[in-house]
Scaffold this motif. Structure first.
Motif, PDB file in Angstrom:
ATOM      1  N   GLY A 195      37.210  43.396  39.640  1.00 36.17           N
ATOM      2  CA  GLY A 195      35.600  43.776  40.150  1.00 36.17           C
ATOM      3  C   GLY A 195      36.179  44.088  41.558  1.00 36.17           C
ATOM      4  N   GLY A 196      36.934  44.957  41.989  1.00 35.47           N
ATOM      5  CA  GLY A 196      37.276  45.205  43.424  1.00 35.47           C
ATOM      6  C   GLY A 196      35.948  46.749  42.918  1.00 35.47           C
ATOM      7  N   PRO A 197      36.367  47.418  43.765  1.00 39.72           N
ATOM      8  CA  PRO A 197      35.666  48.871  44.279  1.00 39.72           C
ATOM      9  C   PRO A 197      35.633  49.509  43.101  1.00 39.72           C
ATOM     10  CG  PRO A 197      36.620  48.612  46.712  1.00 39.72           C
ATOM     11  CD  PRO A 197      37.321  47.813  45.049  1.00 39.72           C
ATOM     12  N   ALA A 198      36.472  49.618  42.953  1.00 42.54           N
ATOM     13  CA  ALA A 198      36.746  50.510  40.615  1.00 42.54           C
ATOM     14  C   ALA A 198      35.967  49.598  39.878  1.00 42.54           C
ATOM     15  CB  ALA A 198      38.061  51.257  40.780  1.00 42.54           C
ATOM     16  N   GLY A 199      35.759  49.047  40.081  1.00 43.76           N
ATOM     17  CA  GLY A 199      35.518  47.625  38.421  1.00 43.76           C
ATOM     18  C   GLY A 199      33.463  47.539  38.693  1.00 43.76           C
ATOM     19  N   LEU A 200      33.724  47.998  40.425  1.00 42.70           N
ATOM     20  CA  LEU A 200      32.182  47.480  40.510  1.00 42.70           C
ATOM     21  C   LEU A 200      31.281  48.301  39.880  1.00 42.70           C
ATOM     22  CD1 LEU A 200      32.534  44.232  43.296  1.00 42.70           C
ATOM     23  CD2 LEU A 200      31.657  43.963  41.741  1.00 42.70           C
TER      24      LEU A 200
ATOM     25  N   VAL B 257      38.967  37.379  44.378  1.00 44.58           N
ATOM     26  CA  VAL B 257      37.946  37.747  45.434  1.00 44.58           C
ATOM     27  C   VAL B 257      36.684  39.014  44.434  1.00 44.58           C
ATOM     28  CG1 VAL B 257      36.067  38.136  47.191  1.00 44.58           C
ATOM     29  CG2 VAL B 257      38.604  36.254  46.990  1.00 44.58           C
ATOM     30  N   PHE B 258      35.551  39.161  44.318  1.00 47.59           N
ATOM     31  CA  PHE B 258      34.369  40.257  43.944  1.00 47.59           C
ATOM     32  C   PHE B 258      34.314  41.478  45.151  1.00 47.59           C
ATOM     33  CE2 PHE B 258      32.409  37.804  39.962  1.00 47.59           C
ATOM     34  CZ  PHE B 258      33.650  38.525  39.384  1.00 47.59           C
ATOM     35  N   GLY B 259      34.862  42.526  45.265  1.00 49.11           N
ATOM     36  CA  GLY B 259      35.141  43.070  46.128  1.00 49.11           C
ATOM     37  C   GLY B 259      36.459  43.363  45.961  1.00 49.11           C
ATOM     38  N   GLY B 260      37.614  42.664  45.881  1.00 49.51           N
ATOM     39  CA  GLY B 260      38.649  42.964  45.841  1.00 49.51           C
ATOM     40  C   GLY B 260      39.522  43.018  47.269  1.00 49.51           C
ATOM     41  N   GLN B 261      40.811  44.014  47.010  1.00 47.25           N
ATOM     42  CA  GLN B 261      41.784  43.848  48.226  1.00 47.25           C
ATOM     43  C   GLN B 261      41.364  44.608  49.945  1.00 47.25           C
ATOM     44  OE1 GLN B 261      44.612  47.419  48.926  1.00 47.25           O
ATOM     45  NE2 GLN B 261      44.376  46.811  46.406  1.00 47.25           N
ATOM     46  N   ILE B 262      40.134  45.623  49.496  1.00 44.04           N
ATOM     47  CA  ILE B 262      39.396  45.568  50.520  1.00 44.04           C
ATOM     48  C   ILE B 262      39.113  44.615  51.862  1.00 44.04           C
ATOM     49  CG2 ILE B 262      37.139  46.278  49.623  1.00 44.04           C
ATOM     50  CD1 ILE B 262      39.516  48.458  52.560  1.00 44.04           C
ATOM     51  N   THR B 263      38.944  43.387  51.156  1.00 44.20           N
ATOM     52  CA  THR B 263      37.980  42.544  51.217  1.00 44.20           C
ATOM     53  C   THR B 263      38.738  41.473  52.326  1.00 44.20           C
ATOM     54  OG1 THR B 263      38.683  40.694  49.607  1.00 44.20           O
ATOM     55  CG2 THR B 263      35.660  41.873  49.153  1.00 44.20           C
TER      56      THR B 263
ATOM     57  N   PRO C 242      28.144  43.592  44.337  1.00 39.41           N
ATOM     58  CA  PRO C 242      28.260  42.314  43.058  1.00 39.41           C
ATOM     59  C   PRO C 242      27.212  42.227  43.060  1.00 39.41           C
ATOM     60  CG  PRO C 242      29.788  41.395  44.746  1.00 39.41           C
ATOM     61  CD  PRO C 242      29.477  42.828  45.388  1.00 39.41           C
ATOM     62  N   GLU C 243      25.956  42.457  43.948  1.00 38.65           N
ATOM     63  CA  GLU C 243      25.062  42.002  43.514  1.00 38.65           C
ATOM     64  C   GLU C 243      23.934  43.617  42.636  1.00 38.65           C
ATOM     65  OE1 GLU C 243      21.870  40.850  47.182  1.00 38.65           O
ATOM     66  OE2 GLU C 243      20.319  41.723  46.268  1.00 38.65           O
ATOM     67  N   GLN C 244      24.027  44.446  42.909  1.00 32.68           N
ATOM     68  CA  GLN C 244      24.160  45.307  42.872  1.00 32.68           C
ATOM     69  C   GLN C 244      24.560  45.903  41.333  1.00 32.68           C
ATOM     70  OE1 GLN C 244      24.916  49.872  44.664  1.00 32.68           O
ATOM     71  NE2 GLN C 244      23.696  50.269  44.188  1.00 32.68           N
ATOM     72  N   ALA C 245      25.294  45.501  41.400  1.00 26.57           N
ATOM     73  CA  ALA C 245      25.839  46.097  39.467  1.00 26.57           C
ATOM     74  C   ALA C 245      25.230  45.011  39.263  1.00 26.57           C
ATOM     75  CB  ALA C 245      27.400  45.375  39.193  1.00 26.57           C
TER      76      ALA C 245
END
Ligand code: FAD
Ligand code: NAP
Length: 316
Positions: free
Chosen positions: A12-17, A38-44, A69-72
């Protein structure tokens, strides 16, 4: 047997979301995304991002990813906190997705978006003092070293950007790099060179991290002539690159589910298709990834659009 899902997204990082957003908004009803951390991935874990198009102010990675995550989910993706242990293909051409707790799900298609994780430097003491002075995340742990001296290892974008972040909090940052040229972008190198709180320790490698029961007391570095220096720092931040998370594709017999590169990345074409029908990969996990949030998001969208075509082709 449980329901057959249209699509499972692993990670659930940028690619998955983004894959989830495009798949569900594109009409797929039965989409589940699994994220183990963490939803959001490593950039968090990044303290600043200034190259995501449209995000003009410098913001933290957490701020950038907050609403993804909310948008998806708004378009119907089911977002589950769970790790995926293994993805394999069964005889009836469906995918078996085994979760860490051994729950088994079945899906017609899968997008692997498991990204990458920090590499270890291999310095003596790194594992012993992990969480007690050794860190891979300046945003998470930098504050513990307010007004103290710290060391940062590495010469890429991550090391230099995080050194700049730490220089705002700490009294001094030693930036240790094994060469005298940096891999990071020239603009970032310039900012580091101008920062009076950062001391460059070049052509040098870490030899030993030492400390006691309460944590790290210092780091011994050696330069190319073998001269040792003892940096008495309580905090050491390691940014020496990333390794891809391809374990979900490892089969029981030790082979991979699809073709992989010699570096362990998933081989894909421009549609993010792997060598196996119905299996896609997006983001840092794939070959030749630019390892940028915007690129991972683009990959996710491309993969989802092609999953929709793939599922349509099953009905033709
Ligand atoms: P990831 O973000 O790695 O997400 C993968 C997700 O999958 C993770 O959340 C992980 O927990 C999950 N996962 C892994 N395995 C499993 C499993 N088995 N089951 C369930 N979930 C699983 N890029 C920029 O564009 N600009 C920057 O300024 C920038 N700064 C950075 C700073 C740092 C410190 C770091 C580390 C990276 C930075 N990057 C930056 C790179 C950027 O973060 C990545 O390119 C991007 O996050 C890749 O997205 P991804 O979705 O492919 O993978
Ligand atoms: P990276 O670009 O691979 O750089 C790793 C650095 O660590 C290199 O300087 C390397 O030295 C050094 N290194 C590797 N192994 C080492 C070891 N065992 N001991 C000491 N030093 C070691 O990794 P990264 O900085 O984590 O970046 C990963 C990817 O994310 C990159 O593609 C990067 O561009 C991207 N990223 C982008 C941004 C941004 O766009 N702002 C920010 C962060 C990350 P050598 O140079 O000698 O090989």
């Amino acid at each position: 047997m449980s329901e057959i899902l249209d699509l499972v997204i692993v990670g659930g990082g940028p690619a998955g979301l983004t894959a989830g957003l495009y798949a569900s908004r594109g009409g797929l009803k039965n989409v589940v995304m699994f994220e183990k951390s963490v939803f959001g991935g490593q950039i968090t874990k990044s303290s600043e991002i200034e190259n995501y198009p449209g995000a003009i102010e410098v913001i933290t990675g957490l701020e950038l990813m907050e609403k993804w995550p909310e948008q998806a989910a708004r378009f119907g993706v089911r977002e589950e906190f769970a790790g995926v242990k293994r993805v394999s293909k069964s005889k009836d051409d469906l995918f078996d997705i085994m979760l860490d707790d051994n729950t088994l799900l079945r899906a017609k298609s899968v997008i692997i978006c498991t990204g990458s994780n920090p590499k270890k430097s291999g310095i003596e003491g790194e594992d012993e003092f992990y969480g007690r002075g050794v860190s891979y995340c300046a945003t998470c742990d930098g504050f513990f070293y307010k007004n103290k001296e710290v060391a940062v290892l590495g010469g890429g974008d991550a090391a230099l950007e995080e050194a700049l972040f730490l220089a705002n909090i700490c009294s001094k940052v030693y930036l240790i790099h094994r060469r005298d040229e940096f891999r990071a972008s020239p603009a970032t190198v310039q900012r580091v060179e101008k920062n009076s709180k950062i001391e460059l320790v070049l052509n040098s490698t870490g030899k030993k991290i030492y400390g006691d029961i309460s944590g790290v007391n210092g780091l011994i570095v050696t330069d190319k002539n073998g001269v040792e220096r003892d940096l008495k720092v309580p905090g050491i931040f390691v940014f020496v690159g990333m390794k891809v998370n391809h374990e979900v594709l490892l089969q029981e017999d030790g082979s991979f589910l699809c073709e992989m590169s010699k570096n362990g990345e998933v081989v894909v074409d421009l549609d993010m298709k792997t060598s196996l029908n119905g299996l896609f990969a997006a983001g840092d996990i794939r070959i030749d990834a630019a390892k940028q949030v915007v690129c991972a998001a683009g990959d996710g969208a491309t993969a989802a659009i092609n999953v929709i075509s793939y599922l349509e082709s099953l009905h033709e």
